[in-house]
Write a protein that holds these residues in place. Structure first.
Motif, short mmCIF file in Angstrom:
data_model
loop_
_atom_site.label_atom_id
_atom_site.label_comp_id
_atom_site.label_asym_id
_atom_site.label_seq_id
_atom_site.Cartn_x
_atom_site.Cartn_y
_atom_site.Cartn_z
N GLY A 156 25.50 53.46 53.12
CA GLY A 156 26.60 52.51 53.21
C GLY A 156 26.80 51.76 51.91
O GLY A 156 26.03 51.90 50.96
N LEU A 157 27.81 50.94 51.89
CA LEU A 157 28.20 50.23 50.67
C LEU A 157 27.46 48.90 50.55
O LEU A 157 27.20 48.22 51.55
CB LEU A 157 29.71 49.97 50.65
CG LEU A 157 30.61 51.20 50.53
CD1 LEU A 157 32.08 50.82 50.73
CD2 LEU A 157 30.43 51.86 49.15
N MET A 158 27.18 48.51 49.32
CA MET A 158 26.63 47.19 49.01
C MET A 158 27.71 46.40 48.28
O MET A 158 28.23 46.85 47.23
CB MET A 158 25.38 47.32 48.13
CG MET A 158 24.24 48.05 48.79
SD MET A 158 22.85 48.28 47.65
CE MET A 158 22.45 46.57 47.29
N THR A 159 28.09 45.27 48.81
CA THR A 159 29.21 44.49 48.25
C THR A 159 28.82 43.04 48.11
O THR A 159 27.79 42.59 48.65
CB THR A 159 30.45 44.58 49.17
OG1 THR A 159 30.14 43.99 50.43
CG2 THR A 159 30.88 46.03 49.37
N SER A 160 29.68 42.30 47.39
CA SER A 160 29.53 40.84 47.27
C SER A 160 30.90 40.22 47.09
O SER A 160 31.85 40.89 46.68
CB SER A 160 28.62 40.50 46.07
OG SER A 160 29.20 40.96 44.86
N GLY A 161 31.00 38.95 47.41
CA GLY A 161 32.23 38.21 47.17
C GLY A 161 33.08 38.01 48.40
O GLY A 161 33.79 37.02 48.52
N VAL A 162 33.04 38.93 49.35
CA VAL A 162 33.84 38.87 50.57
C VAL A 162 32.98 39.36 51.72
O VAL A 162 32.18 40.30 51.56
CB VAL A 162 35.13 39.73 50.44
CG1 VAL A 162 35.77 39.97 51.79
CG2 VAL A 162 36.12 39.07 49.51
N GLU A 163 33.12 38.73 52.87
CA GLU A 163 32.41 39.21 54.05
C GLU A 163 32.88 40.62 54.39
O GLU A 163 34.07 40.86 54.56
CB GLU A 163 32.68 38.26 55.23
CG GLU A 163 31.91 38.64 56.48
CD GLU A 163 32.20 37.71 57.64
OE1 GLU A 163 31.94 38.10 58.79
OE2 GLU A 163 32.71 36.59 57.38
N GLY A 165 39.99 37.77 49.36
CA GLY A 165 39.41 37.35 48.09
C GLY A 165 39.07 38.55 47.24
O GLY A 165 39.57 39.66 47.44
N GLN A 166 38.16 38.34 46.27
CA GLN A 166 37.74 39.39 45.35
C GLN A 166 36.41 39.96 45.82
O GLN A 166 35.42 39.25 45.95
CB GLN A 166 37.59 38.82 43.94
CG GLN A 166 37.54 39.87 42.84
CD GLN A 166 38.92 40.30 42.40
OE1 GLN A 166 39.91 39.69 42.81
NE2 GLN A 166 39.00 41.34 41.59
N ILE A 167 36.41 41.27 46.09
CA ILE A 167 35.18 41.92 46.53
C ILE A 167 34.70 42.84 45.43
O ILE A 167 35.49 43.51 44.76
CB ILE A 167 35.40 42.70 47.85
CG1 ILE A 167 34.07 43.25 48.37
CG2 ILE A 167 36.41 43.82 47.68
CD1 ILE A 167 34.17 43.88 49.75
#
Length: 884
Positions: free
Chosen positions: A566-573, A602-604
């Motif tokens: 799966g993806l690892m993200t930050s900045g947005v839920e 927002g910015q993800i």
């Protein structure tokens, strides 16, 4: 003379200059209201004559230019009209005194003057006067135009008397030496008895009389005087006045060849009785046209009023080619005198206007290039703006669009020069907008959606940056955001990495104060700036399933099982939806799509991915992976939008259409129609998203066809569909499109041959001119077993129409912020021929003013048709049947 008139044109040489000015305090709106009415009387016919008199009005004219009136008489102020407010009798003496003071400014050259007084009534206003007109108000002045006509007639009387006086001068050898202001000091102490001096006097006076004749409507006489002046002045090397004589000759010839004018003014100048009928047939003949002067025709002082002998033996008018040659020669003489810079500049402008009409662009550009480098006195900023703007317009006239844009941009920069205390940013912005076409630049992002890039990207980016800065200085941040967004969207491929960072940082600074929207921006002058969606940059929608594709490979010699990827993200839920996959042994690059749902806006940032291999959980960050040049990918998550799904009443088509905007077509449908047939296309619009559908726009575009359509191909009533809005999630609305095909089958040679072979005489277009062939018996000519290609309704006779219906829709939080979605439907229509008029003829009726129109109608379909006509019974046609 230091103030050039950039609007000068050759035909101005035949005009009388009249200055219209206010005296005292006059409201600007009221003054120009009267000035506009006065200016309409710019051409009058002289009584008892076939001559026309032309007037040139100015509300401002530098007095120093008036001093050059002997050099070229159209520069001389011969009439003065003053406009004043005067409400009481006690103010009248002071008002009248101001009028006299105003006359003194141009007093040495004035033929006549008038004072128009508004507001004064009573005894003073009732006294009859020729030089003063009284009106109760600016709205009650019905006879202004009539008074101007009388005024112009008085100017003509003085003009005619001066012309006759100068042309019949009997003062022996004592002809006065006409001179320009800077020459006066050079003639002190000259030998006035020398032959050289006398010839200069004679030549200058001849030229002056030519000017007066041209103004008095005597074109033929002026040509003769100019020719004789050229010969006299050339013999004594009087170059400045020789240039003026040549320019006068050019002006008179231009007036003759181009009676519609060269300055782009409305209302052509028509040739009068003084034109050259004998030479009319040869006036465009190339080659030199010299004048032959009989020395015996000259009196002792060189001036003879009777020019009939010279006229009879002169090839008076220059050819169009010679006009330009003489302009070049005249300008070459002007360049010898630094004080004649304005004369040289204006002569270049006049020559360019003539060359523009002659469509000789390269030669015109040479004159303009010369005009650019003419040194004048220190110009004011306003004069510089005017100069560059006129140069831009002239380059536009000769088709040099990029050069025109260059000077227009220079004029724009001049509006905000550091030396200006109050920079004109609005004027600067307006001029910058006018440069866009010259640099192959528009403000519609759709123009950059396909094909190769047109124009110089570096120059276009510089211009867009200037628009951004001018918008900000105007105090319009929304414009700055729109232009900067446009730059980022359309010029992304030409920006360096550092430039991309700079532009995006500037855009974020602007949008922090004024967010960018998808709304149309309308400027005060009516220009509309369309929205700029970032189609080249990734955008996700809140609540939608979004995808990221990775290219992976298996280095193991056995099948590899990957769990929980799966993806690892930050900045947005973000809700990641893990995947499981099996990679073949020692596979090459293998595409893997990872999905998830952003829950907020927002910015993800996509930082990497996580996996479970061999029971080991791994977090793989992109910045730790070798070979990747990026440490993450940023995506803008916008507010939630509805999702639309469409279905239709027509079958799906095997033909796939591609919209020009790059959006995918969700469905392609097809239909077969006979020419002239109409069918309803029912489209179901289902909201399969989670937000209500609130806004819908529908557009259609016909593609991939060269067929000429008659009437409206696709039509609809959007109001019926919008009445079902807002469309809640899970609900369906209907949208009906009317498909009507009207094509021209007259050029289908194979079809016409089939019909002719079948015994039918076919005319081209419906209701075309009648063919006289006799309809043959169908039984005699029809083959027993016709080949497949000749059967009626064969595929080779079918024409194809293709169109794309685009649905632009929005709703929910995304609609509030100006976002929308696009959905396209492809439509493929095959059109078969239906009815032909095979012959048209007429029969006489009972009345000689009427006749009977007979039409032979042929049904080319395989179905029975009913033909209806006004005031006639219905006609039933069987398949392949022809009836009258």
């Amino acid at each position: 003379m230091s103030v050039p008139d950039y609007m000068q044109c050759a035909e101005d040489h035949q005009t009388l200059l009249v200055v219209v000015q206010p005296v005292g305090i006059v409201p600007e709106e009221s003054f120009f209201k009267v000035y506009k009415r006065i200016s309409t009387v710019n051409q009058i016919s002289v009584r008892d004559s076939q001559r026309l008199l032309y007037i040139r009005y100015r509300h401002h004219y530098p007095p120093e230019n008036n001093e050059w009136g002997d050099f070229q008489t159209h520069r001389k102020v011969v009439g003065l009209i003053t406009i004043t407010d005067c409400s009481s009798a006690k103010d009248w003496p002071q008002t009248f005194e101001k009028f006299h003071l105003q006359k003194e400014i141009y007093g040495s050259t004035l033929y006549d003057s008038r004072l128009f007084v508004f507001g004064l009534q009573g005894e003073i206003a009732e006294q009859p006067r020729t030089d003063v007109a009284f009106y109760p108000s600016y709205d009650e002045c019905e006879n202004v135009e009539k008074r101007i006509e009388d005024f112009i007639e008085s100017l003509f009387i003085v003009l005619e008397s001066k012309r006759l006086d100068r042309a019949t001068d009997k003062s022996g050898d004592k002809i006065p030496l006409l001179c320009v202001p800077f020459e006066k000091k050079d003639f002190v102490g000259l030998d006035t008895d020398s032959r050289h001096y006398k010839k200069s006097c004679q030549g200058r006076m001849r030229k002056h009389v030519g000017d007066l004749c041209l103004q008095a409507g005597m074109l033929q006489d002026s040509l003769v005087h100019y020719h004789m002046a050229v010969e006299l002045l050339r013999s004594v090397n009087d170059f400045l006045w020789l240039g003026a004589a040549l320019e006068g000759l050019c002006s008179a010839s231009v007036i003759y060849h181009y009676p519609g004018g060269t300055g782009g003014k409305t209302g052509g100048r028509r040739a009068q009785g003084s034109s050259l009928p004998a030479e009319a047939g040869n006036r465009h003949r190339p080659g030199a046209q010299e004048v032959l002067i009989d020395p015996g025709a000259l009196t002792s002082n060189g001036i003879n009023a009777d020019t009939s002998a010279e006229i009879g033996r002169a090839k008076n008018c220059l050819s169009p080619e010679d006009i330009i040659d003489k302009y070049k020669e005249a300008i070459s003489y002007y360049t010898k005198y630094k004080n004649a810079g304005v004369i040289e500049l204006e002569a270049c402008v006049k020559a360019v206007r003539v060359l523009a009409i002659q469509k000789r662009s390269m030669e015109a550009s040479e004159f303009l290039q010369n005009a650019v480098y003419i040194n004048l006195r220190q110009l004011s900023e306003e004069e510089k703006i005017q100069r560059y703007s006129i140069l831009s317009e002239l380059y536009e006239c000769i088709g040099f669009h990029r050069k025109s844009a260059f000077f227009k941009r220079v004029a724009a920069m001049q509006c905000v020069a550091p030396s200006i205390s109050e920079p004109g940013w609005r004027a600067c912005y307006k001029l910058l907008l006018e440069t866009l076409p010259g640099y192959s630049l528009s403000l519609d992002p759709k123009d950059f959606s396909k094909g190769t890039h047109r124009g110089w990207a570096a120059v276009q980016m510089r211009l867009l940056h200037e628009l951004v800065y001018a918008s900000r200085r105007m105090g319009n941040p929304a414009l700055s955001v729109r232009h900067l967004s446009f730059l980022l969207q359309t010029m992304l491929d030409f920006l360096s990495d550092q430039e991309k960072k700079d532009v995006t940082q500037s855009l974020e600074n602007y949008t922090s104060k004024c967010p960018g929207t998808m709304e149309l921006i309308t400027l005060p002058d009516g220009l509309k700036l369309p929205p700029v969606p970032f189609t080249k940059l990734p955008i996700w929608v809140q609540g939608d399933v979004c995808e990221v594709q990775l290219m992976v490979y298996n280095p193991m010699p056995f099948e590899l099982r990957v769990e929980n990827m799966g993806l690892m993200t930050s900045g947005v839920e973000f809700e990641s939806l893990p995947a499981a996959l099996s990679l073949p042994a020692e596979s090459g690059l293998y595409p893997v799509t990872l999905v998830g749902v952003p829950q907020t806006t927002g910015q993800i940032t996509i930082n990497g991915y996580h996996t479970s291999v061999f029971g080991v959980f791994s977090d793989c960050l992109l910045d730790n992976l070798p070979g990747l040049k990026t440490n993450g990918c940023s995506v803008e998550v916008i507010p939630a939008l509805p999702r639309l799904q469409i279905s239709t009443s027509l079958p799906r088509s095997a033909h796939t259409l591609q919209p020009s905007s790059g959006d995918e077509i969700s469905t392609n449908v097809s239909v077969q129609l006979y020419n002239g047939e109409t069918q309803q296309l029912i489209i179901k619009l289902e909201n399969i998203g989670t937000e209500p559908l609130e806004k819908l726009e529908v557009t259609a575009k016909t593609v991939n066809t060269k067929e000429k359509l008659y009437g409206e191909f696709l039509s609809w009533k959007l109001e019926d569909t919008l009445s079902q809005f807002p469309l809640k999630p899970g609900k369906i609305a209907t949208f009906t499109v009317s498909i009507k095909v009207k094509l021209d089958f007259s050029c289908q040679e194979n079809l016409l041959q089939d019909l002719n072979d079948d015994g039918i005489s076919v005319s081209g277009l419906p209701l075309s001119s009648p063919f006289r062939q006799v309809v043959k018996s169908r039984v005699e000519n029809k083959p027993i077993n016709p080949p497949e290609s000749s059967k009626v309704g064969d595929f080779s006779h079918v024409k194809t129409l293709e169109a794309i219906l685009n649905f632009k829709y929005s709703g929910g939080p995304g609609h509030v912020d100006g976002y929308y979605r696009n959905l396209s439907l492809g439509l493929h229509v095959e059109v078969e021929p239906s009815v032909f008029f095979t012959r048209v003829s007429t029969l006489p009726a009972t009345s000689t003013r009427q006749c009977h129109l007979l039409l032979d109608v042929f049904n080319s379909t395989e179905h029975e048709l009913t033909i209806s006509a006004k005031n006639n019974e219905d006609l039933v046609l069987h398949a392949a049947e022809c009836q009258r």
